[in-house]
Design a protein around this motif. Structure first.
Motif, short mmCIF file in Angstrom:
data_model
loop_
_atom_site.label_atom_id
_atom_site.label_comp_id
_atom_site.label_asym_id
_atom_site.label_seq_id
_atom_site.Cartn_x
_atom_site.Cartn_y
_atom_site.Cartn_z
N ILE A 139 1.04 -1.30 0.08
CA ILE A 139 0.01 -0.07 0.08
C ILE A 139 0.55 0.87 -0.70
O ILE A 139 0.08 2.29 -0.65
CB ILE A 139 -0.94 -0.50 1.03
CG1 ILE A 139 -1.57 -1.02 1.14
CG2 ILE A 139 -1.75 1.19 1.40
CD1 ILE A 139 -2.68 -1.36 1.85
N GLU A 140 2.04 1.40 0.85
CA GLU A 140 2.83 2.63 1.18
C GLU A 140 3.52 2.72 -0.21
O GLU A 140 4.11 3.93 -1.00
CB GLU A 140 3.62 2.19 1.77
CG GLU A 140 3.02 2.11 3.37
CD GLU A 140 3.78 2.02 4.62
OE1 GLU A 140 4.65 1.64 4.46
OE2 GLU A 140 3.28 1.81 6.11
N SER A 156 3.12 1.50 -3.26
CA SER A 156 2.05 2.18 -4.32
C SER A 156 2.35 4.12 -4.14
O SER A 156 1.79 4.08 -5.45
CB SER A 156 0.80 0.89 -4.17
OG SER A 156 0.21 1.81 -3.11
N GLU A 157 1.90 4.21 -3.30
CA GLU A 157 1.75 5.18 -3.85
C GLU A 157 2.86 6.54 -4.35
O GLU A 157 2.91 7.45 -4.57
CB GLU A 157 1.57 6.07 -1.79
CG GLU A 157 0.57 5.80 -1.40
CD GLU A 157 -0.76 6.54 -1.87
OE1 GLU A 157 -0.73 7.59 -2.69
OE2 GLU A 157 -1.58 6.40 -1.12
N ARG A 158 4.45 5.43 -4.32
CA ARG A 158 5.60 6.47 -5.30
C ARG A 158 5.35 6.30 -6.18
O ARG A 158 5.10 6.26 -7.32
CB ARG A 158 6.86 4.94 -4.92
CG ARG A 158 7.49 5.53 -3.70
CD ARG A 158 8.51 3.95 -3.42
NE ARG A 158 9.60 4.92 -3.63
CZ ARG A 158 10.06 5.94 -3.67
NH1 ARG A 158 10.11 6.27 -2.27
NH2 ARG A 158 11.11 6.41 -4.26
N ARG A 160 3.70 2.15 -10.74
CA ARG A 160 2.14 2.05 -10.57
C ARG A 160 2.06 0.37 -10.92
O ARG A 160 2.25 -0.28 -10.99
CB ARG A 160 2.57 2.26 -12.19
CG ARG A 160 1.26 1.63 -12.72
CD ARG A 160 1.07 2.13 -14.36
NE ARG A 160 -0.33 1.80 -14.95
CZ ARG A 160 -1.71 2.30 -15.14
NH1 ARG A 160 -1.55 3.46 -14.79
NH2 ARG A 160 -2.13 1.82 -15.56
N SER A 181 -6.14 3.42 -7.52
CA SER A 181 -6.68 3.70 -6.91
C SER A 181 -7.66 2.21 -6.52
O SER A 181 -7.84 2.38 -4.62
CB SER A 181 -7.52 5.31 -6.22
OG SER A 181 -8.40 4.71 -7.82
N ARG A 217 -5.48 -0.20 -4.59
CA ARG A 217 -5.04 0.53 -3.50
C ARG A 217 -5.75 -0.43 -2.59
O ARG A 217 -6.16 -0.80 -1.36
CB ARG A 217 -4.60 1.77 -3.62
CG ARG A 217 -3.40 1.82 -2.18
CD ARG A 217 -3.19 3.54 -2.20
NE ARG A 217 -1.97 3.92 -3.56
CZ ARG A 217 -2.47 4.67 -4.71
NH1 ARG A 217 -3.20 5.60 -4.88
NH2 ARG A 217 -2.05 3.89 -5.05
#
Length: 274
Positions: A185-186, A188-190, A194, A261, A264
């Protein structure tokens, strides 16, 4: 690979056959083929003789290519782990470190670049049954070292589709799996990552042949490479028609999978269930 591709381009521009090139350096046609594919080391004398044969007289151009030959023969950092790696894998690690775009479909487990230390240890222990704890820890250390590239200043674009099976198959205990899901989850925010999840509910899809990786490089002379790992070996495909088939499959997987999203949210749902 870069040096090999440039030597091939120079040879073809002069209309020289591989057989003739091999004769000039006292080698076989197959040796030239392996050199041009980047599958063997380079002797400076051989490169010098080939450049002469190909009519490269400019000192600056010769010096640049000879410097590339010297660089190509320097062992990468990962070679210090060769005692715990299968023979085909160091090549992949080198390609991975040179790529600017890494595209992946994974079904068995979370990709090595995204594994937590605990999850990686569980995966390695399962795959190296009977190995000493020291060897297991060295393999884990290599995996963690590889991950630094993904977080570096010159990090590649990393596009991955994880099959839901990879997220539901437990490696390690409950806390290890929870930590792994939270890490996904973390990460995937970078901005360079993708991450999409291919849910069970979709049914059949274009990834039916199994996991694969497509590596792309900044140098225009280098073609994309498809990496397919098998039980006792690996395949590196770089023919345009082969790469095109895998790129088509990956594009369809990306289109069929939920967006970033939504993926996620799927990860958060699995975390709540774990």
């Amino acid at each position: 690979m870069l040096l090999g591709s440039q030597l091939r381009r120079l040879r073809e521009a002069r209309g020289i056959t591989r057989e003739a090139a091999g004769y000039s350096i006292r080698a076989s046609e197959s040796k030239i083929s392996r050199m041009e594919l980047g599958r063997v080391s380079f002797k400076t004398r051989d490169v010098e003789d080939l450049l002469t044969l190909y009519g490269i007289a400019d000192e600056q151009e010769r010096a640049s290519l000879l410097a590339l030959a010297r660089e190509a023969n320097v062992a990468g950092w990962w070679h210090s782990y060769s005692d715990v790696l299968p023979s085909w894998f160091p090549t992949y690690v080198g390609l991975e470190g040179a790529a600017t775009l890494i595209r992946v479909y994974e079904v068995q487990f979370v990709h090595g670049l995204l594994q937590t230390e605990g999850y990686a240890r569980a995966v390695v222990r399962r795959g190296m049954q009977g190995a000493s704890e020291a060897d297991v820890e060295r393999r884990v250390a290599l995996r963690l070292e590889r991950q630094k590239y993904l977080l570096s200043e010159n990090a590649p674009e990393f596009h991955i589709i994880l099959d839901e099976a990879a997220l539901r198959r437990p490696y390690g205990d409950r806390e290890v799996m929870r930590g792994q899901l939270q890490h996904l989850i973390e990460v995937s925010e970078r901005p360079n990552v993708r991450l999409q999840v291919m849910p069970f509910g979709l049914g059949g899809h274009s990834g039916e042949s199994g996991a694969f990786t497509i590596l792309s490089f900044p140098e225009s002379d280098l073609s994309d490479v498809v990496y397919l790992e098998q039980l006792t070996s690996a395949l590196y495909l770089d023919k345009a028609e082969d790469v095109a088939q895998y790129e088509k499959a990956l594009k369809e997987l990306q289109q069929d999978s939920p967006g970033l999203s939504e993926s996620r949210d799927l990860l958060r749902g699995l975390l709540q269930l774990s």
